[in-house]
Each structure stands twice: as C-alpha cells, then as structure tokens.
Design a protein around this motif. Sequence first.
Motif, PDB file in Angstrom:
ATOM      1  N   GLY A 434       0.785  -1.225   0.000  1.00 35.07           N
ATOM      2  CA  GLY A 434       0.000   0.000   0.000  1.00 35.07           C
ATOM      3  C   GLY A 434       0.811   1.266   0.000  1.00 35.07           C
ATOM      4  N   GLY A 435       2.140   1.150  -0.087  1.00 31.50           N
ATOM      5  CA  GLY A 435       2.986   2.328  -0.215  1.00 31.50           C
ATOM      6  C   GLY A 435       3.035   2.865  -1.639  1.00 31.50           C
ATOM      7  N   ARG A 436       2.510   2.087  -2.598  1.00 29.70           N
ATOM      8  CA  ARG A 436       2.470   2.553  -3.985  1.00 29.70           C
ATOM      9  C   ARG A 436       1.516   3.732  -4.107  1.00 29.70           C
ATOM     10  NH1 ARG A 436       2.552  -2.997  -4.232  1.00 29.70           N
ATOM     11  NH2 ARG A 436       4.324  -3.905  -5.360  1.00 29.70           N
ATOM     12  N   ASP A 437       2.007   4.793  -4.688  1.00 26.60           N
ATOM     13  CA  ASP A 437       1.199   5.995  -4.949  1.00 26.60           C
ATOM     14  C   ASP A 437       0.623   6.587  -3.666  1.00 26.60           C
ATOM     15  OD1 ASP A 437       1.579   5.479  -7.737  1.00 26.60           O
ATOM     16  OD2 ASP A 437      -0.081   4.036  -7.655  1.00 26.60           O
ATOM     17  N   PHE A 438       1.285   6.362  -2.538  1.00 27.74           N
ATOM     18  CA  PHE A 438       0.765   6.849  -1.268  1.00 27.74           C
ATOM     19  C   PHE A 438       0.929   8.367  -1.172  1.00 27.74           C
ATOM     20  CE2 PHE A 438       0.995   7.723   3.320  1.00 27.74           C
ATOM     21  CZ  PHE A 438      -0.136   7.043   3.763  1.00 27.74           C
ATOM     22  N   ALA A 442      -0.216  16.711   3.160  1.00 25.33           N
ATOM     23  CA  ALA A 442      -1.623  16.989   3.450  1.00 25.33           C
ATOM     24  C   ALA A 442      -2.429  17.233   2.171  1.00 25.33           C
ATOM     25  CB  ALA A 442      -1.734  18.192   4.387  1.00 25.33           C
ATOM     26  N   ALA A 443      -1.873  17.983   1.245  1.00 22.27           N
ATOM     27  CA  ALA A 443      -2.600  18.289   0.015  1.00 22.27           C
ATOM     28  C   ALA A 443      -2.826  17.028  -0.815  1.00 22.27           C
ATOM     29  CB  ALA A 443      -1.835  19.331  -0.794  1.00 22.27           C
ATOM     30  N   ALA A 444      -1.778  16.211  -0.938  1.00 19.79           N
ATOM     31  CA  ALA A 444      -1.915  14.977  -1.708  1.00 19.79           C
ATOM     32  C   ALA A 444      -2.902  14.021  -1.039  1.00 19.79           C
ATOM     33  CB  ALA A 444      -0.554  14.312  -1.860  1.00 19.79           C
ATOM     34  N   ARG A 445      -2.881  13.987   0.298  1.00 22.26           N
ATOM     35  CA  ARG A 445      -3.801  13.104   1.021  1.00 22.26           C
ATOM     36  C   ARG A 445      -5.249  13.544   0.803  1.00 22.26           C
ATOM     37  NH1 ARG A 445      -2.470   9.572   5.414  1.00 22.26           N
ATOM     38  NH2 ARG A 445      -4.327   8.815   6.490  1.00 22.26           N
ATOM     39  N   ALA A 446      -5.489  14.849   0.881  1.00 21.41           N
ATOM     40  CA  ALA A 446      -6.849  15.357   0.652  1.00 21.41           C
ATOM     41  C   ALA A 446      -7.320  15.018  -0.753  1.00 21.41           C
ATOM     42  CB  ALA A 446      -6.876  16.862   0.881  1.00 21.41           C
ATOM     43  N   GLY A 447      -6.426  15.151  -1.737  1.00 21.51           N
ATOM     44  CA  GLY A 447      -6.791  14.812  -3.112  1.00 21.51           C
ATOM     45  C   GLY A 447      -7.081  13.327  -3.269  1.00 21.51           C
ATOM     46  N   TRP A 448      -6.251  12.492  -2.633  1.00 24.76           N
ATOM     47  CA  TRP A 448      -6.477  11.045  -2.724  1.00 24.76           C
ATOM     48  C   TRP A 448      -7.812  10.670  -2.090  1.00 24.76           C
ATOM     49  CZ3 TRP A 448      -7.599   6.800   0.126  1.00 24.76           C
ATOM     50  CH2 TRP A 448      -7.353   5.558  -0.454  1.00 24.76           C
ATOM     51  N   LEU A 449      -8.110  11.244  -0.928  1.00 28.13           N
ATOM     52  CA  LEU A 449      -9.356  10.927  -0.232  1.00 28.13           C
ATOM     53  C   LEU A 449     -10.570  11.358  -1.046  1.00 28.13           C
ATOM     54  CD1 LEU A 449      -8.357  11.886   3.430  1.00 28.13           C
ATOM     55  CD2 LEU A 449      -8.808   9.580   2.556  1.00 28.13           C
ATOM     56  N   ALA A 450     -10.487  12.524  -1.670  1.00 29.71           N
ATOM     57  CA  ALA A 450     -11.612  13.002  -2.485  1.00 29.71           C
ATOM     58  C   ALA A 450     -11.852  12.068  -3.657  1.00 29.71           C
ATOM     59  CB  ALA A 450     -11.334  14.422  -2.969  1.00 29.71           C
ATOM     60  N   ASP A 464      -9.988   7.667   5.406  1.00 26.52           N
ATOM     61  CA  ASP A 464      -8.755   8.170   6.030  1.00 26.52           C
ATOM     62  C   ASP A 464      -8.179   7.139   6.990  1.00 26.52           C
ATOM     63  OD1 ASP A 464      -6.924  10.447   6.318  1.00 26.52           O
ATOM     64  OD2 ASP A 464      -7.650  10.524   8.375  1.00 26.52           O
ATOM     65  N   ALA A 465      -9.046   6.498   7.774  1.00 26.62           N
ATOM     66  CA  ALA A 465      -8.583   5.460   8.706  1.00 26.62           C
ATOM     67  C   ALA A 465      -8.023   4.266   7.942  1.00 26.62           C
ATOM     68  CB  ALA A 465      -9.735   5.017   9.603  1.00 26.62           C
ATOM     69  N   LEU A 466      -8.681   3.878   6.872  1.00 20.90           N
ATOM     70  CA  LEU A 466      -8.211   2.743   6.076  1.00 20.90           C
ATOM     71  C   LEU A 466      -6.898   3.071   5.375  1.00 20.90           C
ATOM     72  CD1 LEU A 466     -11.561   1.495   4.473  1.00 20.90           C
ATOM     73  CD2 LEU A 466     -10.305   0.466   6.369  1.00 20.90           C
ATOM     74  N   LEU A 467      -6.731   4.309   4.937  1.00 24.12           N
ATOM     75  CA  LEU A 467      -5.484   4.720   4.288  1.00 24.12           C
ATOM     76  C   LEU A 467      -4.320   4.598   5.254  1.00 24.12           C
ATOM     77  CD1 LEU A 467      -4.118   5.926   1.769  1.00 24.12           C
ATOM     78  CD2 LEU A 467      -4.662   8.198   2.693  1.00 24.12           C
ATOM     79  N   SER A 468      -4.534   4.972   6.510  1.00 22.05           N
ATOM     80  CA  SER A 468      -3.480   4.849   7.514  1.00 22.05           C
ATOM     81  C   SER A 468      -3.168   3.393   7.835  1.00 22.05           C
ATOM     82  CB  SER A 468      -3.897   5.570   8.807  1.00 22.05           C
ATOM     83  OG  SER A 468      -4.038   6.960   8.587  1.00 22.05           O
ATOM     84  N   ARG A 469      -4.161   2.539   7.701  1.00 25.47           N
ATOM     85  CA  ARG A 469      -4.007   1.141   8.083  1.00 25.47           C
ATOM     86  C   ARG A 469      -3.475   0.267   6.947  1.00 25.47           C
ATOM     87  NH1 ARG A 469      -8.185   1.155  11.946  1.00 25.47           N
ATOM     88  NH2 ARG A 469      -9.804   0.399  10.556  1.00 25.47           N
ATOM     89  N   TYR A 470      -3.853   0.590   5.702  1.00 27.74           N
ATOM     90  CA  TYR A 470      -3.517  -0.282   4.572  1.00 27.74           C
ATOM     91  C   TYR A 470      -2.848   0.452   3.417  1.00 27.74           C
ATOM     92  CZ  TYR A 470      -6.976  -3.044   7.094  1.00 27.74           C
ATOM     93  OH  TYR A 470      -7.667  -3.707   8.072  1.00 27.74           O
ATOM     94  N   GLY A 471      -2.587   1.739   3.573  1.00 22.99           N
ATOM     95  CA  GLY A 471      -2.043   2.485   2.448  1.00 22.99           C
ATOM     96  C   GLY A 471      -3.063   2.561   1.327  1.00 22.99           C
ATOM     97  N   THR A 472      -2.579   2.594   0.091  1.00 25.70           N
ATOM     98  CA  THR A 472      -3.487   2.780  -1.046  1.00 25.70           C
ATOM     99  C   THR A 472      -4.298   1.535  -1.379  1.00 25.70           C
ATOM    100  OG1 THR A 472      -1.581   2.338  -2.488  1.00 25.70           O
ATOM    101  CG2 THR A 472      -2.163   4.637  -2.089  1.00 25.70           C
ATOM    102  N   ARG A 473      -4.089   0.444  -0.663  1.00 27.33           N
ATOM    103  CA  ARG A 473      -4.987  -0.711  -0.796  1.00 27.33           C
ATOM    104  C   ARG A 473      -6.307  -0.450  -0.075  1.00 27.33           C
ATOM    105  NH1 ARG A 473      -2.840  -5.745   1.446  1.00 27.33           N
ATOM    106  NH2 ARG A 473      -4.524  -6.712   0.256  1.00 27.33           N
ATOM    107  N   ALA A 474      -6.433   0.711   0.536  1.00 23.45           N
ATOM    108  CA  ALA A 474      -7.640   1.047   1.293  1.00 23.45           C
ATOM    109  C   ALA A 474      -8.893   0.985   0.428  1.00 23.45           C
ATOM    110  CB  ALA A 474      -7.498   2.448   1.900  1.00 23.45           C
TER     111      ALA A 474
END
Length: 570
Positions: A434-438, A442-450, A464-474
């Motif tokens: 899940g580190g791929r394309d992580f 803050a700006a990149a995280r907001a864009g990924w979540l949207a 957001d919780a799943l991203l912290s737990r599994y990376g981009t496999r969330a």
Amino acid sequence: MSSSEAKFTENPAGRLAAMAGTGEVDVVILGAGINGAGLFRDLCAQGVSCLIVDKADFGSGTSAAPSRLIHGGLKYLETGEFGLVAQSTLERNLLLKNAPHYVSPLPTVIPIFSWSKGMLAALRTLFGSTSAPRSRGAILIKIGLMIYDFYGSRNQVMPRHRMVGRRQALSGMPALNPSIVATGTYYDAKISHPERLVLELILDGRQANAASASANYTALVKSADGVLTFQPENGAAFSVRPKLVVNAAGPWIDDVNELLGAPSKMIGGTKGSHVLLKHDELVKSLAGRMLYFEADDGRICLIYDYLGLALVGSTDIKADNPDAVRCEPDEVEYLLDSVRTLLPGMAFERDQIVYAYSGIRPLPASDASLPGLISRDHSAPVTEPDRNRPFAVISLVGGKWTTFRGFAEEVADTVLGRLQRSRKVTTQAMPIGGGRDFPTNAAARAGWLALARSKTGAEERRLDALLSRYGTRATQIATHGSGDEGRLPDSESYSKSEIDYIVRNEFVEHLADIVMRRSTLAISGSLTGRDLQAIAAIAGQALGWSAGRLAREVEAAIVELEDRNLMRLG
C-alpha cells in the motif's frame, strides 16, 4: 485498476497444487519472517519461481517482536560496525520512501548525564574490548551523532542532529531527570504495522510471479533424495524438488538445517522484551518524540508513543528457545525501573501494562560476554550439495529489521548467480504494498481521499482510517462487501466487512492471526471479549469453522494473549 489496487483473491491452495503437481521449483524459502519475505519478493520480481513456507503464521516469530523502529543503528558505532550503520541508514531512508504508509520519521532525544564520560571505554570497545561504556557523555554523543548524520546523508529525508543544554532541554521536557547536563536530538523512524509489511512483501511477490506460492502453518517434515515434503496444518501433504533452498528460519535455523541434512551451529540468540503502558501523561510529555537512554547497567533502552501507548524496551538476555519465549516478571521490573529513574516525577506500575511481547534475535553464535556486543550484522553462509542432498542451502544469519531489503538483494544476487540468471529489476526504489502511490503530504492526502470517495462512495473519515491502516490498498477494503457494514461491538474504527476482507484475502488460518498480526487490535490494548467473539464469528462463517472449532479458536487466542502477552481482555 492501478497496480496499487490489485486484488489477491485466488485460492492460495491453487498455486501449491500446481507446484506440487510438477514437483519443480527454483527456490524454496523456509521461514516467512521479514528476511524470508523480503527475499521472496526480490526473487519473484526477477522471474524466479519460489515457494515460501512457514511452520506458523507469516511474520509471527522474531519479526513480530521488534522495537518497531526503522533505524540506522547509532549504538553500532561503538563496536566499529560502520558498514552496518552505513547500510542501515540508507535502508531507513529508502523505507521512508517505499513504505510511507507504515514507516514515518521519529525525532529521538538522548538524555545526557555527563560531559566527558565514556571516551576511554568507547575506544576500548571500538578496538575489541568485551565491555561497553557504562556512561556516554556529551562529547562522545556529539561525535557519534556527527558520524551518524554523515552516514545518513545518502537519500537523506530527515533533518540533521542538534544538541541543547540542560535548561532548554528541561523546558522542552520537564519530566526528565533533572541531573541531565544536555540532550541530543536526531531522527530515525518507526514502523506502525511490521507484521502487515511482512504480509505485503509476500503479496507483492505473488503478484509479480504467478509461478510462485506461499504457505503458512506448513511444516517441513522430510528431506530425502532432493525432495522436500511439507505437511500443512489443515490439508494434505505435498512435495517439491527445489534447485536451491534458503533457510530463513531465524532462531530455528540450526533445527531446520539438521532436518535438511546440513547440520550447523550458527545461531546464538538473545531475547528482547517490550511492554506497552497506558500512560496518557507520559505520551503527552513525549509529544511524538522517542527517548533513547541508558539504563543503570549501561543497556540502551527506549520509550516512545506507539498507537497512543508508551512502548518501553528492551531487554537483551541470552536465550535459545524461541518456542517458549515470553516477557518474564523480572524483565517487566527491569523496564519499569529504568523509566522510573529517567522520569522520576511520574509513576510507573505493573497495572499500567496493557500488552507485552518478546522475541529471540537470531544473532550469530558468539562467545561475547555481553549480549549487546554480539554483532547485529548479517551473513549468508552456503552449505554446498553433497551426495545425499543435491541442492545447496543458504542460511540467513543475523540481520535486523531495517536492513531486510539490502540483505535480500545480496542473497538474491547469490541465488541468481547459482541459477545462471541475471537481475531484471532493482528493489531499491520499489514501493511496498500500500505504499504505492501513497499521498505523503496533506494536500496529496486530501486529493487522494476526495478521489477515493468518488470511486467508492465511502465516508472520508472511514477512508482516512483505512489509508493509515492499509495504504493505497484502502480502496479495495472500502469496496469489499460482506453483507454487514457495521462496526465491531466495541471498536471505534474496525468494521465487520473489513475483518471479512482480511479473513478471505490475507491467508488467515487462526483467530489470533487476525487480532495479533493482520490488525493492531491486540497490541493497542483495544481488543475486548465481545470484539473477539464477533471476529471469531466472521472468520468462522468465511472459513467454514464448526461450532467446536470456533470455540477452540476463541479459547486459544485468549490463552495466548493473557499468558504470553500479559493482556487483560475488556
């Protein structure tokens, strides 16, 4: 679908059946801890067919019992292991880039109690003395941190060290023992989910090479005429004929070599124990920093905030029975006494412990009088084939969590040479799981979540919780449907569908796998009896457990958590 969202839903037994059907495989790796898993991923990426097998769960031995640090090994400067420090700092920096979902910077504070002590003792140790300095003064620490910065300059991602005097140090951390004369601050890193990173390395390897397979809870039972026979805990025995075998069994290396017909005396391990305390005052005082300090006996200890708890470690005791390892009462007192001395204004009691764990470091056999002086470097001795064993055995001895990728690369190159193949790709800049394309800011995280919200329809807080737990496999966990989207009875963040995904896609065989290694429910101290029962019900339905099997799984998990991990289920 991007590579970071690839599914892992094929029947794990399918690959094993195909491999056993042909009976041929390039490499068998025995032991699926961090070193074995790292090698598996590297070899799979080179097109080598591999079978990785563990007698227990993936990452459940030594690899599940570290200080949860990704560090360059500052203390190894004392014993002159400059090459190890150079490799460790490089690998630390690479992991910060390749596994940003689990590995993050950790500002580290060294309390200093003298200006000049330890200089002569350090020189004696550097030139082979069997006793380490009992006190390290500011001059010695300053020199060490300058060297550490130099070695950490390759692929540098964190600030350099700084030192401050007593007054400024106590204003920033008033709880420290007022006898300090100064503090030094430098940066290392921590890993939030070490067991999951081991799993992701195996998943990455399987994804890279369809001819490779993995099996947990599968014991090697026979080696004869070039054929290895394995017995899964649940299933029929199978056999393969490898061209080469890698023994990555950690503390069990000598036992495995005996079974392979290559008897050895390579391992002389030491036990390291840790405790996690529910101590909100201490966690607040740490403010995201680690305290890296000397206990009264000169042993280096540490304290930092791990998942809202204070992780305290570690002991270093010679031990040779990895199957019976646990944190003993005298070790608990040693750790508590150490922090009482460092932080005299705070109370530390046994009833603050919510979890404890212990493991055997698979260090090379040594006659060193002090365990702390046994080298943490790695080696890969080769036992050549003989008339009764047509394959060579490469044993992975020593090593540390941080250097697994570099160690794997060295061994993979040896394997490729013996197979007369060449390296296709380097793993130096290869993201993990899940580190791929992580998103790393803050700006990149907001864009990924949207974007993920628009794709999945899931709530942003949940993503957001799943991203912290599994990376981009969330995203694949968020879209997994199990028919029940509700939360566990007492968990604020884990959902039933998330548990169902883990059970169906991550090689779960036992209830303890879920609560101890696929999630942080146990180690965070948040697991309750009601949650354990609910998780067991989900696993039982997905895996077809009988009522009797389900009851046994619950009982076994409770016994392990309470006996070996000192946990009290709420």
